[in-house]
Design a protein around this motif. Structure first.
Motif, PDB file in Angstrom:
ATOM      1  N   LYS A 249      19.407  41.164  25.294  1.00 11.32           N
ATOM      2  CA  LYS A 249      20.855  41.304  25.527  1.00 11.32           C
ATOM      3  C   LYS A 249      21.241  40.737  26.892  1.00 11.32           C
ATOM      4  N   ASN A 250      20.458  41.061  27.916  1.00 14.51           N
ATOM      5  CA  ASN A 250      20.754  40.554  29.263  1.00 14.51           C
ATOM      6  C   ASN A 250      20.649  39.038  29.330  1.00 14.51           C
ATOM      7  N   PHE A 251      19.598  38.481  28.702  1.00 12.10           N
ATOM      8  CA  PHE A 251      19.424  37.033  28.715  1.00 12.10           C
ATOM      9  C   PHE A 251      20.566  36.353  27.967  1.00 12.10           C
ATOM     10  N   SER A 252      20.934  36.876  26.819  1.00 13.25           N
ATOM     11  CA  SER A 252      22.025  36.282  26.038  1.00 13.25           C
ATOM     12  C   SER A 252      23.340  36.351  26.795  1.00 13.25           C
ATOM     13  N   GLU A 253      23.559  37.424  27.518  1.00 15.66           N
ATOM     14  CA  GLU A 253      24.767  37.541  28.347  1.00 15.66           C
ATOM     15  C   GLU A 253      24.748  36.497  29.466  1.00 15.66           C
TER      16      GLU A 253
ATOM     17  N   LEU B  23      28.268  28.722  27.575  1.00 18.02           N
ATOM     18  CA  LEU B  23      27.912  27.475  28.255  1.00 18.02           C
ATOM     19  C   LEU B  23      27.723  27.655  29.757  1.00 18.02           C
ATOM     20  N   SER B  24      27.400  28.879  30.152  1.00 24.15           N
ATOM     21  CA  SER B  24      27.109  29.148  31.557  1.00 24.15           C
ATOM     22  C   SER B  24      25.911  28.319  31.995  1.00 24.15           C
TER      23      SER B  24
ATOM     24  N   SER C 103      26.232  32.935  22.425  1.00 25.44           N
ATOM     25  CA  SER C 103      27.109  34.087  22.548  1.00 25.44           C
ATOM     26  C   SER C 103      26.296  35.340  22.879  1.00 25.44           C
ATOM     27  N   PRO C 104      26.864  36.293  23.582  1.00 23.48           N
ATOM     28  CA  PRO C 104      26.143  37.551  23.819  1.00 23.48           C
ATOM     29  C   PRO C 104      25.715  38.218  22.515  1.00 23.48           C
ATOM     30  N   GLU C 105      26.475  38.014  21.446  1.00 23.06           N
ATOM     31  CA  GLU C 105      26.141  38.609  20.147  1.00 23.06           C
ATOM     32  C   GLU C 105      24.920  37.958  19.497  1.00 23.06           C
TER      33      GLU C 105
ATOM     34  N   TYR D  41      22.925  26.338  27.429  1.00 21.98           N
ATOM     35  CA  TYR D  41      22.349  26.749  26.144  1.00 21.98           C
ATOM     36  C   TYR D  41      23.377  26.673  25.027  1.00 21.98           C
ATOM     37  N   PHE D  42      22.897  26.207  23.884  1.00 22.67           N
ATOM     38  CA  PHE D  42      23.705  26.115  22.671  1.00 22.67           C
ATOM     39  C   PHE D  42      22.967  26.803  21.532  1.00 22.67           C
TER      40      PHE D  42
END
Length: 196
Positions: free
Chosen positions: A56-60, A65-66, A22-24, A73-74
């Motif tokens: 933040k950018n990487f998590s976004e 499941l992009s 998740s982005p969070e 990534y999980f």
């Protein structure tokens, strides 16, 4: 929202549950980027100093499941919902039926079986749902925890690429592990598989 019932849920076992990144989750990424030893063992290099914006950018980019990085990534969570790691699945060679998995466990949760438990879920998914035939793992010498985990999962050391990776001022060996679907099927407990 209704309470989720996980008793027949494929993406968990008796120790961990996998969920979409998740982005969070950027704070987990940011914090773990300060573990240079783990980063070196996983990525075979020392990354630049971490930044909040980068995490933040990487998590976004990898959220929900992009697959736009070539990997899915999980987050790895305990059954109580504590995030203990991240795992990714790469099956970009469907023609040959091979795939890779990479993971990172937070330093506070290593040695507790979370990585092995998460790997078991993705191995089952790859072999039993995606019809893939072989897991291929590549480890940097000195990655004692990952070597032990691969052996516990039934993987065989298939080769050693001598002095193949340059890091920490020297050329290091790369250890190659593999697990075929045939060998996987000899090891699994089908009673647990059919319950999912």
């Amino acid at each position: 929202m209704r309470e989720i019932v996980y008793e027949n849920y494929f993406w968990q076992n008796d120790l961990v549950r996998l969920r979409a990144w998740s982005p969070e989750d950027w704070e987990w990424d940011y914090y773990n980027n300060f573990d240079t030893s783990a980063m070196r063992l996983g990525d075979c290099e020392v990354p630049f100093p971490p930044t909040v914006l980068e995490s933040k950018n990487f998590s976004e980019k990898i959220a929900n499941l992009s697959n736009n990085t070539g990997r899915t990534y999980f987050a790895i969570e305990t059954l109580e919902g504590t995030i203990v790691g991240r795992i990714n699945f790469n099956n970009n060679d469907e023609r040959n039926g091979t795939f890779e998995i990479a993971l990172l466990i937070d330093r506070d949760y290593r040695g507790k079986g979370y990585g092995t438990a998460a790997m078991k879920i993705l191995l089952q998914y790859a072999f039993m749902e995606k019809r893939l035939n072989k897991y291929c793992g590549s480890l940097l010498e000195g990655n004692i925890g990952s070597v032990a985990m691969h052996k516990k999962l039934g993987c065989q050391q298939e080769g050693l690429c001598k002095e193949n990776i340059y890091t920490n001022g020297r050329y290091c060996d790369e250890i190659l592990f593999g697990l075929t679907k045939e060998d996987y099927l000899k090891m699994i407990d089908f009673t647990n598989y059919t319950k999912r």
